[in-house]
Design an enzyme around this catalytic site. Structure first.
Site, short mmCIF file in Angstrom:
data_model
loop_
_atom_site.label_atom_id
_atom_site.label_comp_id
_atom_site.label_asym_id
_atom_site.label_seq_id
_atom_site.Cartn_x
_atom_site.Cartn_y
_atom_site.Cartn_z
N LEU A 110 15.69 11.62 -5.32
CA LEU A 110 16.96 10.96 -5.65
C LEU A 110 16.98 9.54 -5.08
CD1 LEU A 110 19.17 14.08 -5.01
CD2 LEU A 110 18.74 13.00 -7.24
N HIS A 156 14.53 24.68 -0.89
CA HIS A 156 13.10 24.36 -0.79
C HIS A 156 12.30 25.64 -0.55
CE1 HIS A 156 9.57 21.93 -0.05
NE2 HIS A 156 9.33 22.69 1.00
N ASP A 196 19.09 14.22 2.62
CA ASP A 196 19.24 12.86 3.15
C ASP A 196 18.17 11.98 2.53
OD1 ASP A 196 16.89 13.38 4.49
OD2 ASP A 196 17.78 13.41 6.50
C1 GAR Z 1 12.20 26.84 -6.52
O1 GAR Z 1 11.27 27.58 -5.79
C2 GAR Z 1 12.63 25.61 -5.75
O2 GAR Z 1 12.77 25.81 -4.37
C3 GAR Z 1 11.50 24.69 -6.05
O3 GAR Z 1 11.25 24.87 -7.42
C4 GAR Z 1 11.56 26.22 -7.76
C5 GAR Z 1 12.49 26.23 -8.95
O4 GAR Z 1 12.52 27.49 -9.57
N1 GAR Z 1 11.81 23.33 -5.72
C6 GAR Z 1 10.94 22.48 -5.20
O5 GAR Z 1 9.79 22.76 -4.99
C7 GAR Z 1 11.51 21.11 -4.92
N2 GAR Z 1 10.60 20.36 -4.09
P1 GAR Z 1 13.39 27.73 -10.89
O6 GAR Z 1 13.08 26.62 -11.87
O7 GAR Z 1 12.98 29.08 -11.39
O8 GAR Z 1 14.86 27.70 -10.46
#
Ligand code: GAR
Length: 199
Positions: free
Chosen positions: A92, A108, A140
């Site tokens: 962001l 995360h 942040d």
């Molecule tokens: C989740 O595990 C989330 O924590 C991760 O992407 C996946 C989304 O799953 N996010 C990151 O890695 C951000 N750095 P989804 O599309 O099935 O909701």
């Protein structure tokens, strides 16, 4: 009910879990829009459930600052109490962060501060960690550095692949994230430097 904007880029299972909770009569929040940065399953699922979908692709803007400004304005139009990044795979911008300080919640797939960034699951596996998990935190200006709201562990087994481990983490994420968003929507969040808690 507190209005929430969800931001996603992927399959949208976390977003769907939030929509499931919001569909309940006693939910403390409504999902007023889903914002995506690309065509993705999350956008299809949200549209199929009658939720407003806003698509803002970085490549459609002159530069990152212009994308950041459009994102900030479109999200602000919905008057959200909180914004939840649920598998949103873009960093962001400054304008967005200053407009919504302490009101952006991210999920995360690792136990921060270990394994931040876009490859939290693969990095924990490659490191040989025996326990990883999920962290819900305020966003942040750093990458996955904001004050932690909640964490839950997931044990890594010797035969795990990135896919099997990520699926088990996501099952835990869906519960933790929806619980935290409901609690924050109902009671707010208090920050004290690095520390954040839900009163
Ligand atoms: C989740 O595990 C989330 O924590 C991760 O992407 C996946 C989304 O799953 N996010 C990151 O890695 C951000 N750095 P989804 O599309 O099935 O909701």
């Amino acid at each position: 009910r507190t209005p929430i904007v969800v931001m996603a880029s992927g399959t949208g299972s976390l977003m769907s879990a939030l929509l499931d909770v919001a569909a309940g009569d006693d939910s403390p929040f409504d999902v007023v829009a889903v914002v995506v940065d690309r065509d993705c399953r999350a956008a299809e699922l949200a549209a199929a459930r009658g939720v407003d979908v806003v698509t803002l692709r970085l490549r459609d803007f002159a530069d990152r600052a212009a994308w950041d400004q459009a994102l900030t304005e479109r999200v602000a139009d919905y008057g959200p109490g909180y914004i939840v990044t649920a598998g949103f795979m873009k960093i962001l911008g400054e304008q967005f962060l200053s407009r919504f300080t302490a009101r952006i919640i991210n999920s995360h797939p690792a136990l921060l501060p270990a394994f931040p960034g876009a490859h939290g699951v693969a990095d924990a596996l490659a490191y040989g960690a025996k326990v990883t998990g999920t962290t819900v935190h305020l966003v942040d200006a750093g990458v996955d550095t904001g004050p932690i709201l909640a964490q839950a562990p997931v044990v890594i087994s010797p035969d795990d692949t990135e896919t099997t481990l990520h699926e088990r983490i996501k099952a835990v994420e869906r519960v933790l994230l929806t619980d935290v968003v409901a609690a924050v929507a109902a009671r707010g969040v208090v920050t004290d430097g690095r520390k954040a808690y839900i009163p």
